[in-house]
Design a protein around this motif. Structure first.
Motif, PDB file in Angstrom:
ATOM      1  N   ASN A 182       0.836  -1.195   0.000  1.00  0.00           N
ATOM      2  CA  ASN A 182       0.000   0.000   0.000  1.00  0.00           C
ATOM      3  C   ASN A 182       0.874   1.250   0.000  1.00  0.00           C
ATOM      4  O   ASN A 182       2.108   1.144  -0.046  1.00  0.00           O
ATOM      5  CB  ASN A 182      -1.014  -0.030   1.154  1.00  0.00           C
ATOM      6  N   LYS A 183       0.267   2.403   0.056  1.00  0.00           N
ATOM      7  CA  LYS A 183       1.027   3.655  -0.065  1.00  0.00           C
ATOM      8  C   LYS A 183       2.009   3.883   1.079  1.00  0.00           C
ATOM      9  O   LYS A 183       2.893   4.724   0.985  1.00  0.00           O
ATOM     10  CB  LYS A 183       0.081   4.839  -0.195  1.00  0.00           C
ATOM     11  N   PHE A 184       1.868   3.126   2.162  1.00  0.00           N
ATOM     12  CA  PHE A 184       2.769   3.259   3.301  1.00  0.00           C
ATOM     13  C   PHE A 184       3.871   2.191   3.291  1.00  0.00           C
ATOM     14  O   PHE A 184       4.663   2.098   4.217  1.00  0.00           O
ATOM     15  CB  PHE A 184       1.987   3.180   4.612  1.00  0.00           C
ATOM     16  N   GLY A 185       3.893   1.345   2.252  1.00  0.00           N
ATOM     17  CA  GLY A 185       4.887   0.291   2.148  1.00  0.00           C
ATOM     18  C   GLY A 185       4.531  -0.950   2.942  1.00  0.00           C
ATOM     19  O   GLY A 185       5.370  -1.832   3.114  1.00  0.00           O
ATOM     20  N   LEU A 186       3.298  -1.019   3.423  1.00  0.00           N
ATOM     21  CA  LEU A 186       2.827  -2.191   4.158  1.00  0.00           C
ATOM     22  C   LEU A 186       2.189  -3.177   3.182  1.00  0.00           C
ATOM     23  O   LEU A 186       1.664  -2.773   2.144  1.00  0.00           O
ATOM     24  CB  LEU A 186       1.794  -1.772   5.207  1.00  0.00           C
ATOM     25  N   ILE A 187       2.212  -4.445   3.532  1.00  0.00           N
ATOM     26  CA  ILE A 187       1.577  -5.455   2.684  1.00  0.00           C
ATOM     27  C   ILE A 187       0.085  -5.462   2.975  1.00  0.00           C
ATOM     28  O   ILE A 187      -0.332  -5.587   4.136  1.00  0.00           O
ATOM     29  CB  ILE A 187       2.183  -6.847   2.928  1.00  0.00           C
ATOM     30  N   ALA A 188      -0.704  -5.312   1.925  1.00  0.00           N
ATOM     31  CA  ALA A 188      -2.160  -5.312   2.046  1.00  0.00           C
ATOM     32  C   ALA A 188      -2.733  -6.542   1.356  1.00  0.00           C
ATOM     33  O   ALA A 188      -2.253  -6.954   0.304  1.00  0.00           O
ATOM     34  CB  ALA A 188      -2.739  -4.045   1.426  1.00  0.00           C
ATOM     35  N   LEU A 189      -3.754  -7.123   1.967  1.00  0.00           N
ATOM     36  CA  LEU A 189      -4.499  -8.230   1.386  1.00  0.00           C
ATOM     37  C   LEU A 189      -5.839  -7.675   0.915  1.00  0.00           C
ATOM     38  O   LEU A 189      -6.604  -7.141   1.720  1.00  0.00           O
ATOM     39  CB  LEU A 189      -4.714  -9.339   2.413  1.00  0.00           C
ATOM     40  N   THR A 190      -6.074  -7.779  -0.388  1.00  0.00           N
ATOM     41  CA  THR A 190      -7.330  -7.282  -0.949  1.00  0.00           C
ATOM     42  C   THR A 190      -7.991  -8.388  -1.769  1.00  0.00           C
ATOM     43  O   THR A 190      -7.358  -9.373  -2.139  1.00  0.00           O
ATOM     44  CB  THR A 190      -7.092  -6.056  -1.857  1.00  0.00           C
ATOM     45  N   THR A 191      -9.278  -8.190  -2.022  1.00  0.00           N
ATOM     46  CA  THR A 191     -10.029  -9.074  -2.913  1.00  0.00           C
ATOM     47  C   THR A 191     -10.876  -8.186  -3.813  1.00  0.00           C
ATOM     48  O   THR A 191     -10.840  -6.957  -3.705  1.00  0.00           O
ATOM     49  CB  THR A 191     -10.950 -10.040  -2.141  1.00  0.00           C
ATOM     50  N   ALA A 192     -11.670  -8.799  -4.665  1.00  0.00           N
ATOM     51  CA  ALA A 192     -12.540  -8.046  -5.559  1.00  0.00           C
ATOM     52  C   ALA A 192     -13.536  -7.194  -4.782  1.00  0.00           C
ATOM     53  O   ALA A 192     -14.025  -6.180  -5.296  1.00  0.00           O
ATOM     54  CB  ALA A 192     -13.288  -8.994  -6.488  1.00  0.00           C
ATOM     55  N   THR A 193     -13.819  -7.556  -3.544  1.00  0.00           N
ATOM     56  CA  THR A 193     -14.783  -6.799  -2.750  1.00  0.00           C
ATOM     57  C   THR A 193     -14.151  -5.697  -1.907  1.00  0.00           C
ATOM     58  O   THR A 193     -14.871  -4.908  -1.308  1.00  0.00           O
ATOM     59  CB  THR A 193     -15.600  -7.732  -1.837  1.00  0.00           C
ATOM     60  N   GLY A 194     -12.825  -5.620  -1.830  1.00  0.00           N
ATOM     61  CA  GLY A 194     -12.170  -4.549  -1.075  1.00  0.00           C
ATOM     62  C   GLY A 194     -11.003  -5.043  -0.249  1.00  0.00           C
ATOM     63  O   GLY A 194     -10.486  -6.146  -0.445  1.00  0.00           O
ATOM     64  N   THR A 195     -10.605  -4.228   0.705  1.00  0.00           N
ATOM     65  CA  THR A 195      -9.463  -4.524   1.564  1.00  0.00           C
ATOM     66  C   THR A 195      -9.875  -5.478   2.676  1.00  0.00           C
ATOM     67  O   THR A 195     -10.825  -5.219   3.405  1.00  0.00           O
ATOM     68  CB  THR A 195      -8.885  -3.232   2.173  1.00  0.00           C
ATOM     69  N   VAL A 196      -9.130  -6.576   2.802  1.00  0.00           N
ATOM     70  CA  VAL A 196      -9.354  -7.537   3.877  1.00  0.00           C
ATOM     71  C   VAL A 196      -8.495  -7.153   5.075  1.00  0.00           C
ATOM     72  O   VAL A 196      -8.965  -7.115   6.210  1.00  0.00           O
ATOM     73  CB  VAL A 196      -9.019  -8.972   3.412  1.00  0.00           C
ATOM     74  N   ASP A 197      -7.209  -6.854   4.829  1.00  0.00           N
ATOM     75  CA  ASP A 197      -6.283  -6.444   5.884  1.00  0.00           C
ATOM     76  C   ASP A 197      -5.265  -5.500   5.263  1.00  0.00           C
ATOM     77  O   ASP A 197      -4.597  -5.852   4.294  1.00  0.00           O
ATOM     78  CB  ASP A 197      -5.586  -7.673   6.479  1.00  0.00           C
TER      79      ASP A 197
END
Length: 120
Positions: free
Chosen positions: A91-106
């Motif tokens: 993400n924009k902060f350099g953190l790992i993001a988990l997303t799906t077609a419905t949006g951000t999970v974590d």
């Protein structure tokens, strides 16, 4: 079988921690399994990426996702969180993001390199 997309920058970050024969786990941190003392006590969903040696893979991780890095193990009952076009990206902060077609999970998936076993 579901395939999880992993951005190249995340792949490189994970490869820095992995040894031949290691397993990659996308852990739903709910207090179940040998790497989690307690689940997250909030309404937030929390996932972690665990890198573990072959002999410490917990049987609670009974389902796999395909990925560019090979199989990623998950708890079968957590598969509904990643059943629609899952992706790991920075993400924009350099953190790992988990997303799906419905949006951000974590939005902050931590990486634990060979975590200590905390429960048997």
């Amino acid at each position: 079988m579901t395939t999880i997309m992993i951005e190249p920058a995340v792949q490189e970050r994970l490869k820095q921690h992995m040894n031949p024969g290691d397993h990659l786990i996308l852990d739903f941190d709910d207090g179940v399994g040998r790497y989690s003392k307690v689940g997250v006590c909030s309404l937030d969903v929390s996932f972690r990426l665990l890198i573990v040696a072959d002999d410490t893979l917990d049987s609670v991780y009974d389902t796999t996702l395909d990925s560019p890095l090979g199989k990623i193990w998950i708890k079968g009952y957590a598969a509904n969180f990643v059943d629609e076009v899952p992706k790991l990206s920075l993400n924009k902060f350099g953190l790992i993001a988990l997303t799906t077609a419905t949006g951000t999970v974590d939005s902050n998936v931590a990486v634990l390199d060979h975590p200590q076993v905390v429960a048997e």
